[in-house]
Enzyme design. Structure first.
Site, PDB file in Angstrom:
ATOM      1  N   GLY A 363       0.826  -1.203   0.000  1.00  0.00           N
ATOM      2  CA  GLY A 363       0.000   0.000   0.000  1.00  0.00           C
ATOM      3  C   GLY A 363       0.860   1.253   0.000  1.00  0.00           C
ATOM      4  O   GLY A 363       0.546   2.245  -0.665  1.00  0.00           O
ATOM      5  N   TRP A 366       2.227   1.620  -3.445  1.00  0.00           N
ATOM      6  CA  TRP A 366       1.179   2.118  -4.341  1.00  0.00           C
ATOM      7  C   TRP A 366       1.178   3.646  -4.378  1.00  0.00           C
ATOM      8  O   TRP A 366       0.944   4.256  -5.419  1.00  0.00           O
ATOM      9  CB  TRP A 366      -0.187   1.612  -3.879  1.00  0.00           C
ATOM     10  CG  TRP A 366      -1.351   2.151  -4.677  1.00  0.00           C
ATOM     11  CD1 TRP A 366      -1.887   1.613  -5.811  1.00  0.00           C
ATOM     12  CD2 TRP A 366      -2.130   3.334  -4.404  1.00  0.00           C
ATOM     13  NE1 TRP A 366      -2.955   2.385  -6.248  1.00  0.00           N
ATOM     14  CE2 TRP A 366      -3.109   3.437  -5.398  1.00  0.00           C
ATOM     15  CE3 TRP A 366      -2.092   4.300  -3.393  1.00  0.00           C
ATOM     16  CZ2 TRP A 366      -4.037   4.471  -5.430  1.00  0.00           C
ATOM     17  CZ3 TRP A 366      -3.011   5.341  -3.423  1.00  0.00           C
ATOM     18  CH2 TRP A 366      -3.977   5.417  -4.430  1.00  0.00           C
ATOM     19  N   HIS A 367       1.464   4.262  -3.229  1.00  0.00           N
ATOM     20  CA  HIS A 367       1.440   5.718  -3.168  1.00  0.00           C
ATOM     21  C   HIS A 367       2.589   6.358  -3.935  1.00  0.00           C
ATOM     22  O   HIS A 367       2.463   7.505  -4.391  1.00  0.00           O
ATOM     23  CB  HIS A 367       1.470   6.189  -1.710  1.00  0.00           C
ATOM     24  CG  HIS A 367       0.149   6.091  -1.021  1.00  0.00           C
ATOM     25  ND1 HIS A 367      -0.305   4.920  -0.445  1.00  0.00           N
ATOM     26  CD2 HIS A 367      -0.830   7.006  -0.828  1.00  0.00           C
ATOM     27  CE1 HIS A 367      -1.502   5.135   0.077  1.00  0.00           C
ATOM     28  NE2 HIS A 367      -1.841   6.380  -0.136  1.00  0.00           N
ATOM     29  N   GLY A 368       3.706   5.660  -4.076  1.00  0.00           N
ATOM     30  CA  GLY A 368       4.798   6.255  -4.820  1.00  0.00           C
ATOM     31  C   GLY A 368       6.039   5.397  -4.819  1.00  0.00           C
ATOM     32  O   GLY A 368       6.240   4.561  -3.941  1.00  0.00           O
ATOM     33  N   PHE A 519      -0.541  10.278  -7.273  1.00  0.00           N
ATOM     34  CA  PHE A 519      -0.606   8.838  -7.023  1.00  0.00           C
ATOM     35  C   PHE A 519      -1.463   8.134  -8.065  1.00  0.00           C
ATOM     36  O   PHE A 519      -1.471   6.937  -8.121  1.00  0.00           O
ATOM     37  CB  PHE A 519      -1.152   8.558  -5.621  1.00  0.00           C
ATOM     38  CG  PHE A 519      -0.389   9.302  -4.543  1.00  0.00           C
ATOM     39  CD1 PHE A 519       0.986   9.357  -4.575  1.00  0.00           C
ATOM     40  CD2 PHE A 519      -1.056   9.943  -3.530  1.00  0.00           C
ATOM     41  CE1 PHE A 519       1.687  10.035  -3.599  1.00  0.00           C
ATOM     42  CE2 PHE A 519      -0.361  10.621  -2.546  1.00  0.00           C
ATOM     43  CZ  PHE A 519       1.012  10.673  -2.581  1.00  0.00           C
TER      44      PHE A 519
END
Length: 519
Positions: A363, A366-368, A519
């Site tokens: 997770g 996923w943000h960066g 994102f």
């Protein structure tokens, strides 16, 4: 004779409608307000013409995405086409196998499906996952992983110039959940490609969520267009609330204080670093929940309901509750499609803790494409595992909620843990994060508090206001919503105009994109 001034004016007008990487089309911009008013007038005229209305909204959504990412709207079209036909193929395989074996193709998790049918369909689910994640991986993570591998072969690696299309993480996850849900037997595939394109590209939530599930949204597409007085009033309230949170609180404290400290934390005292951390904690909430509020509100004005995406997350008593209240559409997506797929809590306690940590690490990624995001996700994953273990040792029931000073203490601890994690989330380097933490714990200088308030009076006022509004009881929020909803359309229009005037008064000269656009 041609008027040169007229040509200049028309050129400027045309430039407003063309793609500009420095000026994405966002809900808080004047251009969007103008476009939405024009859009709404046509939309209402197509009220009883479902197919034309769906086509019109889809085309507008693609234009909306073009204004954010230029010709990369082709990626949106490619994901839509591939998952639409893959979903139909999965359904065809499952249905054929079930007809041959006399079973129900749409039972929960396909428990009645023969293994041969599941294996054939699974290959197409894998194809959908590979296509969507490869697209996401190329645009978002190529330089990250190349930078990690490059030192083995060379010492002068230069990152490639790869443009990150806005919102690619959101629409790939949304489309991916469609094919997985078909495989799991939770939904039937759409027969009409236009309807699916409408679902994936619907502009209110296209570039920054919420991540809407097909099971929630698709049944609404072909329903008669009805916008009740309650839906309209609730939509206006959410737009006003979101616009105020984003364009007044979030943008102002960001530009006038938070950005300065996070850019050069070593130049500021520990107290200023701490206040900047509190500021960013409020900023990211107001920015993202403000976008979600506006997205949900605009969808309501168009006759569609989205599920809630934020529920006063800083009131949480534990990390587990925080993730039930923060970015609910993403946290529930990670739970349903990643955590449960890893085994969830079905394979023992140790495996459950590992699954929680792995889910949050992914997770974070996923943000960066940054180790800072991975650390942020890892901290939350460990906190979730510790929280599960703590509740187990204390024999707390699932719906346990402390009261009195115990509740205050747990909210206080959870809030400060989340705020500490935001330091890693916001900073692009560990050095800056470590400097901030060192300054807070070794050079606080609390005596300069009143000097800071005098120097940053506007920031201080908005931070206090933002936190007060956040921690007010739910009853107050519902009361305010009911009061706004009970007024007539003219009063609601005046409230919108009032908020716009406030935005104009406090906004910076540059457009401040929503944080989650990256994102």
């Amino acid at each position: 004779m041609t008027n040169p001034f007229s040509d200049i004016i028309w050129s400027k007008v045309a430039s407003q409608f063309a793609y500009n990487s420095q000026e994405p089309l966002i809900f808080s911009s004047g251009l969007f307000l103008f476009l939405f008013l024009a859009f709404a007038s046509v939309y209402v005229g197509l009220k009883r013409k479902d197919t034309l209305r769906i086509l019109f909204v889809t085309l507008f959504s693609y234009y909306f995405y073009y204004k954010s990412s230029g010709l990369y709207f082709c990626l949106l079209a490619f994901v839509t086409l591939s998952d639409f036909f893959i979903g139909k193929k999965i359904h065809t395989l499952i249905s054929a196998e079930c007809r041959a074996n006399i079973c129900e193709p749409f039972s929960e998790d396909n428990t009645n499906l023969p293994s041969d049918g599941k294996n054939k369909a699974k290959w197409f689910v894998a194809l959908s996952v590979i296509i969507d994640l490869c697209l996401l991986g190329y645009f978002k993570y190529t330089n990250f992983f190349a930078g990690m591998i490059a030192p083995i072969f060379t010492n002068n690696f230069q990152p490639w110039d790869i443009f990150l299309p806005v919102g690619i993480s959101f629409f790939t996850f949304q489309s991916l959940s469609y094919t997985i849900d078909i495989y799991r037997g939770k939904i039937k595939p759409l027969d009409n490609l236009m309807d699916y394109a409408f679902f994936v590209s619907f502009f209110p939530q296209l570039v920054a969520g919420p991540i809407v599930r097909a099971a929630d949204f698709i049944p609404q597409i072909r329903k008669p267009l009805i916008v009740t007085q309650q839906m309209f009033s609730e939509g206006v309230f959410l737009i006003i609330s979101g616009l105020f949170k984003k364009a007044v609180i979030s943008d102002y404290i960001s530009v006038n204080f938070v950005e300065r400290v996070f850019d050069r934390p070593e130049l500021y005292s520990g107290l200023e670093n701490l206040l900047a951390t509190y500021g960013y904690t409020l900023q990211i909430y107001c920015d993202f929940s403000g976008y979600s509020d506006m997205a949900i509100g605009i969808a309501l004005l168009l006759g569609f309901r989205f599920p809630i995406n934020f529920n006063s997350p800083y009131k949480s008593e534990s990390p587990t509750e925080f993730w039930r209240r923060w970015h609910i559409s993403l946290s529930s997506w990670l739970k349903d499609y990643l955590y449960i797929s890893l085994g969830g809590n079905r394979k023992g306690k140790i495996r459950q803790y590992i699954n929680l940590i792995v889910t949050m690490l992914l997770g974070g990624l996923w943000h960066g494409a940054s180790l800072s995001f991975i650390v942020w996700g890892g901290l939350h994953g460990v906190a979730l595992a510790i929280d599960k273990k703590k509740n187990e040792l204390l024999h707390r029931p699932k719906n346990y909620h402390p009261t009195g000073w115990k509740r205050f203490l747990e909210v206080f601890i959870t809030f400060h843990f989340v705020a500490l994690c935001w330091i890693f989330f916001r900073n692009s380097t560990f050095e800056n994060s470590w400097v901030m933490i060192q300054m807070i714990f070794t050079n606080l200088q609390p005596q300069i508090l009143f000097e800071w308030i005098a120097s940053y009076s506007g920031v201080a006022m908005l931070m206090v206001l933002g936190y007060i509004l956040h921690f007010l009881p739910e009853k107050f929020t519902e009361w305010t919503k009911s009061k706004v909803s009970s007024t007539n359309i003219f009063v609601q229009a005046l409230l919108v105009i009032l908020v716009i005037i406030i935005v104009i008064q406090v906004k910076s000269s540059d457009i401040q994109p929503f944080i989650y656009f990256q994102f």
